[in-house]
Design an enzyme around this catalytic site. Structure first.
Site, PDB file in Angstrom:
ATOM      1  N   ALA A   1       0.723  -1.152  -0.061  1.00 52.29           N
ATOM      2  CA  ALA A   1      -0.087   0.010   0.023  1.00 52.29           C
ATOM      3  C   ALA A   1       0.879   1.380   0.036  1.00 52.29           C
ATOM      4  O   ALA A   1       2.051   1.286   0.212  1.00 52.29           O
ATOM      5  CB  ALA A   1      -0.958   0.007   1.294  1.00 52.29           C
ATOM      6  N   ASP A   2       0.278   2.332  -0.290  1.00 53.85           N
ATOM      7  CA  ASP A   2       1.028   3.632  -0.391  1.00 53.85           C
ATOM      8  C   ASP A   2      -0.117   4.755  -0.161  1.00 53.85           C
ATOM      9  O   ASP A   2      -1.315   4.719  -0.515  1.00 53.85           O
ATOM     10  CB  ASP A   2       1.919   3.778  -1.826  1.00 53.85           C
ATOM     11  CG  ASP A   2       2.635   4.996  -1.612  1.00 53.85           C
ATOM     12  OD1 ASP A   2       3.643   5.044  -0.638  1.00 53.85           O
ATOM     13  OD2 ASP A   2       2.379   6.192  -2.081  1.00 53.85           O
ATOM     14  N   THR A   3       0.378   5.733   0.741  1.00 49.72           N
ATOM     15  CA  THR A   3      -0.725   6.968   0.872  1.00 49.72           C
ATOM     16  C   THR A   3       0.115   7.907   0.747  1.00 49.72           C
ATOM     17  O   THR A   3       1.258   8.269   0.749  1.00 49.72           O
ATOM     18  CB  THR A   3      -1.004   6.634   2.460  1.00 49.72           C
ATOM     19  OG1 THR A   3      -1.638   5.630   2.722  1.00 49.72           O
ATOM     20  CG2 THR A   3      -1.817   7.897   2.859  1.00 49.72           C
TER      21      THR A   3
END
Length: 206
Positions: A85-87
């Site tokens: 995941a990346d935010t």
């Protein structure tokens, strides 16, 4: 019929994502990417020229997942689903990454003060030669922040490993007037959407 996987690999260093997976009851092992190698980071978070925030966060997530999958094969680890995941934080179309120093953190929080910005979290699960992915978006409204409050916050350790220079689960919760979206997504892993992706990949939680 293939037995369902009991455990996944998490390709993320974020302690918030670990906490949220534990909250969901998901067993996981860390499959971490290195920041320091002779050739530099295994996956960089550099924004490409003219890259849209939605494209950026998806690209970085998929690169993390793909590299973790290659590492699993190279190291001959047990074959398991991989979650990455990346935010990122977006204001007026501009991507706000992790501040490198106090001056950058102060500038970021000044720009967010009294404004509504977006937090995008992209999730990808690689399993059985398939990719399950989505982007979750939340809108976050900050109150107007006095400069002394910004400086006091940036004197703590909190802003420096977080996109946009703040963490909703910490003292920065005092700054937030309203959110529309997912609290856990703003932390870094939207629980509802992650659960749906895991189900699509054949990993049943309950």
């Amino acid at each position: 019929m293939k037995p369902l996987p009991k455990k996944i690999y998490l390709a993320s260093k974020s302690p918030r994502r670990r906490e949220l997976l534990r909250q969901m009851g998901i067993e996981f092992e860390l499959l971490l990417l290195r920041d320091q190698t002779p050739r530099g980071p295994e996956v960089t978070e550099i924004v490409l020229p003219d890259e849209r925030a939605e494209d950026y966060v998806a690209r970085v997530t998929l690169e993390k997942a793909a590299f973790a999958q290659k590492t699993m094969w190279w190291r001959k680890l047990p074959i398991r689903p991989i979650l990455a995941a990346d935010t990122t934080v977006v204001l007026d179309g501009r991507i706000l990454g992790k501040p490198a120093n106090e001056a950058e953190a102060i500038d970021m929080l000044r720009s967010l003060s009294g404004r509504t910005h977006q937090v995008l979290t992209h999730i990808a699960i690689l399993h059985d030669d398939k990719t399950f992915q989505l982007t979750q978006r939340s809108d976050v409204a900050f109150a107007a922040l006095p400069d002394q409050v910004i400086r006091a916050y940036c004197a703590t350790s909190e802003p420096y490993d977080k996109a946009g220079g703040y963490g909703i689960q910490g003292q920065a919760a005092l700054f937030i007037q309203d959110i529309a979206g997912s609290y856990s997504g703003i932390m870094g892993l939207p629980i509802f959407e992650t659960g749906k992706l895991l189900e699509q990949a054949g990993i049943h939680i309950l």
